[in-house]
Scaffold this active site. Sequence first.
Site, PDB file in Angstrom:
ATOM      1  CB  SER A  80      -8.901  42.907  14.975  1.00 38.52           C
ATOM      2  OG  SER A  80      -7.585  42.597  15.398  1.00 38.52           O
ATOM      3  NE  ARG A  81      -4.295  44.715  13.211  1.00 36.44           N
ATOM      4  CZ  ARG A  81      -2.990  44.479  13.274  1.00 36.44           C
ATOM      5  NH1 ARG A  81      -2.262  44.472  12.167  1.00 36.44           N
ATOM      6  NH2 ARG A  81      -2.398  44.260  14.436  1.00 36.44           N
ATOM      7  CE1 TYR A 106       5.826  34.342  14.096  1.00 34.30           C
ATOM      8  CE2 TYR A 106       7.043  33.244  12.352  1.00 34.30           C
ATOM      9  CZ  TYR A 106       5.850  33.713  12.868  1.00 34.30           C
ATOM     10  OH  TYR A 106       4.679  33.548  12.162  1.00 34.30           O
ATOM     11  CB  SER A 151       5.062  30.036  11.046  1.00 37.63           C
ATOM     12  OG  SER A 151       5.997  30.425  10.057  1.00 37.63           O
TER      13      SER A 151
END
Length: 244
Positions: A11-12, A152, A139
């Site tokens: 969505s983003r 994370y 990442s």
Amino acid sequence: MEKTALITGASRGIGRAAALRLAREGWKVCINYIERKDKAEEVCSILKKEGTEAMCIQADVADKAQVEAMANAVREKLGPISLLVSNAGIAGQMQIQDVKEESWDRYFDVNVKGAYNAIQAVLPDMLHAHAGSIVTVSSMWGLRGASCESVYSATKAALIGLTRSLALELAPTGIRVNCVAPGVINTDMVQVLGQETLGKLAEMTPLGRLGTPEDVAAAISFFAGTEAGFITGQVLTADGGFIV
Ligand code: NAP
């Protein structure tokens, strides 16, 4: 096998850019989201106006039943899934002594279990076709340490282990598994850092700017396409040289 893609967290940000790019490359696209129905519908309507067969569907990737229901809905509407972009993720900064157990669990549930859920949900189609491509989104902090981002970073390192191992396990079936490891990309996710820090991060990036979602979508599209037909188990860093 027809070109049908399921992109989690589309969505983003990076997922959205990947959806727009893959659609323009001839993929039918399912846009997954968790909260921002408005944003998902916006992407969907852009794609439909461009003539792409697209759908959007709410599902928390951390919830196995929701992800399975989503994959079934995609099959029904767009056909067997031949590309999974496991992109949905959450990030945050905290010192390890402040990490609540619920936060630890949620990071791993979304970032790692989310990939496991999505991979298991799409695999039957790919195994049946003896073809398919899975792209995980890790990442650069999955490859290097990041102070105050240990949770994370641990989830993103786990995704790289998952990618490499699964690439070997699935290679005999013709399914390729690769990973994109973005650097600092200018999306909603990093706005919490503030403009001053983002400016410093741009200066610390050898190419002298923050990445765009489109920069990462290009790497995703490469792994998805036939030109990467002999490439599996790889991690492609899209970080402007940050961790070279
Ligand atoms: P973003 O702008 O924050 O967008 C996150 C997307 O994931 C949204 O579409 C969001 O849906 C969705 N999402 C979050 N939790 C979800 C869940 N539990 N189930 C389903 N969807 C969920 O993030 P981004 O910057 O594009 O990041 C995308 C991926 O790239 C993440 O895995 C992130 O870790 C990785 N990454 C980003 C950067 C960076 O600098 N931006 C750097 C390295 C790696 P809603 O819109 O409904 O909330």
